[in-house]
Design a protein around this motif. Structure first.
Motif, mmCIF file in Angstrom:
data_model
loop_
_atom_site.group_PDB
_atom_site.id
_atom_site.type_symbol
_atom_site.label_atom_id
_atom_site.label_comp_id
_atom_site.label_asym_id
_atom_site.label_seq_id
_atom_site.Cartn_x
_atom_site.Cartn_y
_atom_site.Cartn_z
ATOM 1 N N ASP A 103 0.637 -1.343 0.052
ATOM 2 C CA ASP A 103 0.090 -0.012 0.032
ATOM 3 C C ASP A 103 0.923 1.130 0.049
ATOM 4 N N PRO A 104 1.637 1.527 -1.070
ATOM 5 C CA PRO A 104 2.374 2.668 -1.278
ATOM 6 C C PRO A 104 1.755 4.018 -1.589
ATOM 7 N N ARG A 144 13.106 -4.380 -1.309
ATOM 8 C CA ARG A 144 12.903 -3.220 -0.678
ATOM 9 C C ARG A 144 12.988 -2.062 -1.476
ATOM 10 N N ALA A 145 13.840 -2.192 -2.352
ATOM 11 C CA ALA A 145 14.086 -1.298 -3.448
ATOM 12 C C ALA A 145 13.046 -1.082 -4.385
ATOM 13 N N ALA A 146 12.746 -2.211 -4.689
ATOM 14 C CA ALA A 146 11.434 -2.363 -5.608
ATOM 15 C C ALA A 146 10.257 -1.729 -4.782
ATOM 16 N N LEU A 150 7.723 1.559 -6.174
ATOM 17 C CA LEU A 150 6.176 1.338 -5.648
ATOM 18 C C LEU A 150 5.644 2.701 -5.238
ATOM 19 N N GLY A 151 6.617 3.288 -4.164
ATOM 20 C CA GLY A 151 6.098 4.499 -3.604
ATOM 21 C C GLY A 151 6.005 5.549 -4.501
ATOM 22 N N VAL A 155 3.339 8.169 -5.907
ATOM 23 C CA VAL A 155 3.607 9.661 -5.854
ATOM 24 C C VAL A 155 2.789 10.375 -7.228
ATOM 25 N N TRP A 156 3.429 9.515 -8.346
ATOM 26 C CA TRP A 156 3.080 9.923 -9.800
ATOM 27 C C TRP A 156 1.759 9.903 -10.137
#
Length: 281
Positions: A103-104, A144-146, A150-151, A155-156
């Motif tokens: 849920d980013p 974690r980077a992936a 997603l976050g 934002v986009w």
């Protein structure tokens, strides 16, 4: 038996090991592997989905409302929202499945965004490429980077929604018909297994079946009965294709009065008996 309401993982990649991320990026044409019904019939997934169309055009129905889509359209569909879209040979793009636990900062409602600016188009394509690279990487912290990427997708989406809200011509304003269609789609998604008929669902919504069908025809060009039948038949085909559940249990799980009635309905919709369909998939 636990039934998975999204597309089978085997259709896209090897199942994730326990504790691994279940983020998947799938070329949109591959969603139709095994039959166009997998994308064109009404269904929902148990996780959020972003469809990024980069080429081609067609129509997409989300929450009971149909709109045209084309190149550089981003369609965000929250978990549990009923949808389906046309897919032709010229349609290309990427489907991003966020995973059930992710849920980013995603929107809570469906979004259909037409992205006209090349910079914004490049931003999303770049983030999706970054997610894919991390999911294919074996470096420490790649999952974690992936998820951090997603976050950035969240934002986009937030920024594009803000831009669309400032442009009255960017999207139709919800009216009474669209709001009722949204409510019907949500109720249908919850109760399509119950055996309830359109009249029962209309009563729960406080409208007549005639009015409900008139609204559905207006918002998506289909009757309320057609939407209900399509949703049930998609689930029937999914269960027959992706599980070993006996036909009688498929029938019972979808609220049909008897296996014989289910077989007649299925054959009338698909042109095949349930057993023939299962053998041929």
């Amino acid at each position: 038996m636990k039934l998975f309401s999204g597309p089978p993982l085997s259709q896209f990649a090897a199942p994730a090991a326990p504790g691994r991320a279940d983020i998947r990026l799938v070329p949109i044409p591959r969603l139709a592997a095994g039959g166009r019904w997998r994308v064109e019939a009404m269904r929902s997934y148990s996780e959020p989905l972003l469809l990024w169309f980069t080429r081609g055009q067609g129509r997409i129905t989300v929450a009971g409302v149909t709109r045209g889509y084309g190149a550089h359209n981003a369609v965000f569909i929250p978990a549990g929202v009923m949808h389906g879209f046309e897919i032709g040979h010229q349609v290309h793009g990427t489907a991003l499945f966020f995973g059930r636990e992710s849920d980013p900062g995603l929107p809570r409602t469906p979004q259909h965004l037409r992205i006209r600016e090349a910079i914004a188009q490049g931003e999303l394509s770049g983030v999706l490429d970054a997610v894919q690279r991390e999911m294919e990487s074996t470096k420490p912290g790649h999952e974690r980077a992936a998820r951090h990427h997603l976050g950035l997708v969240g934002v986009w989406l937030e920024r594009q929604m803000a831009d669309a809200a400032a442009d009255p011509a960017a999207a139709p304003r919800p009216d009474a018909a669209r709001r009722l269609a949204n409510r019907f789609a949500a109720l249908l998604e919850r109760k399509y297994r119950s055996g309830l008929k359109v009249g029962d669902l209309a009563a729960e919504l406080g409208v007549t079946p005639t009015h409900l069908t008139r609204v559905c025809n207006r918002t998506c060009g289909r009757t309320a009965h057609e939407l209900l039948a399509d949703r049930r038949m998609h689930e029937a085909r999914r269960l027959l294709a992706d599980t070993r559940l006996p036909v009688r249990d498929v029938s019972a799980s979808l609220g049909f009065a008897s296996p014989a009635y289910f077989t007649r309905a299925f054959q009338g919709s698909t042109g095949k008996t349930p057993s023939d369909f299962r053998r041929q998939t």
